[in-house]
Design a protein around this motif. Sequence first.
Motif, PDB file in Angstrom:
ATOM      1  N   HIS A   4       0.729  -1.089  -0.238  1.00  0.00           N
ATOM      2  CA  HIS A   4       0.481   0.178  -0.259  1.00  0.00           C
ATOM      3  C   HIS A   4       1.029   1.008   0.515  1.00  0.00           C
ATOM      4  O   HIS A   4       1.743   1.399   0.672  1.00  0.00           O
ATOM      5  CB  HIS A   4      -0.914  -0.118   1.178  1.00  0.00           C
ATOM      6  CG  HIS A   4      -1.839  -1.334   1.049  1.00  0.00           C
ATOM      7  ND1 HIS A   4      -3.081  -1.272   0.787  1.00  0.00           N
ATOM      8  CD2 HIS A   4      -1.971  -2.289   2.128  1.00  0.00           C
ATOM      9  CE1 HIS A   4      -3.220  -2.839   0.729  1.00  0.00           C
ATOM     10  NE2 HIS A   4      -2.705  -3.036   1.498  1.00  0.00           N
ATOM     11  N   ARG A  10      -3.575   9.733  -2.680  1.00  0.00           N
ATOM     12  CA  ARG A  10      -4.248   8.540  -3.071  1.00  0.00           C
ATOM     13  C   ARG A  10      -4.020   7.044  -2.984  1.00  0.00           C
ATOM     14  O   ARG A  10      -2.235   7.192  -2.919  1.00  0.00           O
ATOM     15  CB  ARG A  10      -4.156   9.174  -5.376  1.00  0.00           C
ATOM     16  CG  ARG A  10      -5.171   9.278  -5.512  1.00  0.00           C
ATOM     17  CD  ARG A  10      -4.625   9.386  -6.924  1.00  0.00           C
ATOM     18  NE  ARG A  10      -5.593  10.480  -8.083  1.00  0.00           N
ATOM     19  CZ  ARG A  10      -5.610  11.051  -9.423  1.00  0.00           C
ATOM     20  NH1 ARG A  10      -4.505   9.865  -9.965  1.00  0.00           N
ATOM     21  NH2 ARG A  10      -6.094  11.932  -9.452  1.00  0.00           N
ATOM     22  N   THR A  11      -4.743   5.855  -2.461  1.00  0.00           N
ATOM     23  CA  THR A  11      -4.198   4.795  -1.836  1.00  0.00           C
ATOM     24  C   THR A  11      -3.905   3.875  -3.152  1.00  0.00           C
ATOM     25  O   THR A  11      -4.746   4.363  -4.059  1.00  0.00           O
ATOM     26  CB  THR A  11      -4.945   4.203  -1.206  1.00  0.00           C
ATOM     27  OG1 THR A  11      -5.314   5.255   0.161  1.00  0.00           O
ATOM     28  CG2 THR A  11      -4.602   2.942  -0.733  1.00  0.00           C
ATOM     29  N   THR A  13      -3.252   0.373  -3.764  1.00  0.00           N
ATOM     30  CA  THR A  13      -2.388  -1.356  -3.300  1.00  0.00           C
ATOM     31  C   THR A  13      -1.945  -2.407  -4.777  1.00  0.00           C
ATOM     32  O   THR A  13      -2.676  -1.715  -6.233  1.00  0.00           O
ATOM     33  CB  THR A  13      -4.175  -2.039  -3.275  1.00  0.00           C
ATOM     34  OG1 THR A  13      -4.855  -0.933  -2.558  1.00  0.00           O
ATOM     35  CG2 THR A  13      -4.076  -3.215  -2.300  1.00  0.00           C
ATOM     36  N   CYS A  40     -14.329  -2.437  -5.984  1.00  0.00           N
ATOM     37  CA  CYS A  40     -14.016  -1.563  -7.291  1.00  0.00           C
ATOM     38  C   CYS A  40     -15.868  -1.421  -8.718  1.00  0.00           C
ATOM     39  O   CYS A  40     -15.100  -2.283  -8.868  1.00  0.00           O
ATOM     40  CB  CYS A  40     -12.335  -2.180  -7.683  1.00  0.00           C
ATOM     41  SG  CYS A  40     -11.705  -0.569  -9.475  1.00  0.00           S
ATOM     42  N   HIS A  76      -4.079  -1.294  -8.330  1.00  0.00           N
ATOM     43  CA  HIS A  76      -5.477  -0.449  -7.704  1.00  0.00           C
ATOM     44  C   HIS A  76      -4.870   0.997  -7.543  1.00  0.00           C
ATOM     45  O   HIS A  76      -4.597   0.839  -6.229  1.00  0.00           O
ATOM     46  CB  HIS A  76      -5.752  -1.501  -7.409  1.00  0.00           C
ATOM     47  CG  HIS A  76      -7.681  -0.866  -6.957  1.00  0.00           C
ATOM     48  ND1 HIS A  76      -8.643  -0.942  -6.293  1.00  0.00           N
ATOM     49  CD2 HIS A  76      -8.113   0.306  -7.729  1.00  0.00           C
ATOM     50  CE1 HIS A  76      -9.901  -0.237  -5.989  1.00  0.00           C
ATOM     51  NE2 HIS A  76      -9.063   0.477  -7.240  1.00  0.00           N
ATOM     52  N   GLU A  77      -4.731   1.617  -7.907  1.00  0.00           N
ATOM     53  CA  GLU A  77      -5.245   3.368  -7.545  1.00  0.00           C
ATOM     54  C   GLU A  77      -6.562   3.583  -6.893  1.00  0.00           C
ATOM     55  O   GLU A  77      -7.223   3.970  -7.950  1.00  0.00           O
ATOM     56  CB  GLU A  77      -4.299   3.782  -8.759  1.00  0.00           C
ATOM     57  CG  GLU A  77      -4.027   5.179  -7.860  1.00  0.00           C
ATOM     58  CD  GLU A  77      -3.526   6.855  -8.715  1.00  0.00           C
ATOM     59  OE1 GLU A  77      -2.988   7.851  -8.561  1.00  0.00           O
ATOM     60  OE2 GLU A  77      -2.835   5.577 -10.406  1.00  0.00           O
ATOM     61  N   HIS A  78      -6.990   3.461  -6.121  1.00  0.00           N
ATOM     62  CA  HIS A  78      -8.666   4.020  -5.489  1.00  0.00           C
ATOM     63  C   HIS A  78      -8.548   4.945  -5.724  1.00  0.00           C
ATOM     64  O   HIS A  78      -8.444   5.939  -5.708  1.00  0.00           O
ATOM     65  CB  HIS A  78      -8.451   3.281  -3.486  1.00  0.00           C
ATOM     66  CG  HIS A  78      -7.799   2.305  -3.464  1.00  0.00           C
ATOM     67  ND1 HIS A  78      -8.958   0.998  -3.422  1.00  0.00           N
ATOM     68  CD2 HIS A  78      -6.175   1.704  -3.082  1.00  0.00           C
ATOM     69  CE1 HIS A  78      -8.229  -0.536  -2.998  1.00  0.00           C
ATOM     70  NE2 HIS A  78      -6.759   0.607  -2.781  1.00  0.00           N
ATOM     71  N   CYS A 138     -11.168   3.725 -13.747  1.00  0.00           N
ATOM     72  CA  CYS A 138     -12.104   4.196 -12.363  1.00  0.00           C
ATOM     73  C   CYS A 138     -13.346   5.014 -13.294  1.00  0.00           C
ATOM     74  O   CYS A 138     -13.068   5.661 -13.466  1.00  0.00           O
ATOM     75  CB  CYS A 138     -12.312   4.224 -11.060  1.00  0.00           C
ATOM     76  SG  CYS A 138     -10.500   2.728 -10.274  1.00  0.00           S
TER      77      CYS A 138
END
Length: 140
Positions: A4, A10-11, A13, A40, A76-78, A138
Amino acid sequence: MSLHADRSHRTVTVHHGWFYGRPDQVAAVRAFVADRLGDCPVVDDAVLLTSELATNAVQHSPSGLPEAGFGVLIEHEHGHSVRVTVHDGGSYFDAPYVAQPAPDAEHGRGLFLVDALAHSWGSYATLSGRKTWFAKKCGS
């Protein structure tokens, strides 16, 4: 494995899994992606597209040989994007391409789907095989 990081609020994962190069492992890849991406908004597309790349790894590369396998990397950039890379034992010279199968053909549409549904995709050779990836924003 999961990493992480916080990039400008931006988080991100990152998950990596390794799978045997057998047809039954494609279902395991789908479950891996669905589990790691959870809620997601583009999880369904990511599962489908990763399934296509995993199927190609098993059917069209040395990863499908007995005791061989392939890796799946999810970034994955939330709230922003998902990028999935399948690293197989593919050829340095033979890059995957979008085919134009006959209308009644039962196979040959995998990369057509990737091309149609992903924001971007590509493939490149490494010293240890081939990496084929797609990115999906997204919300798109």
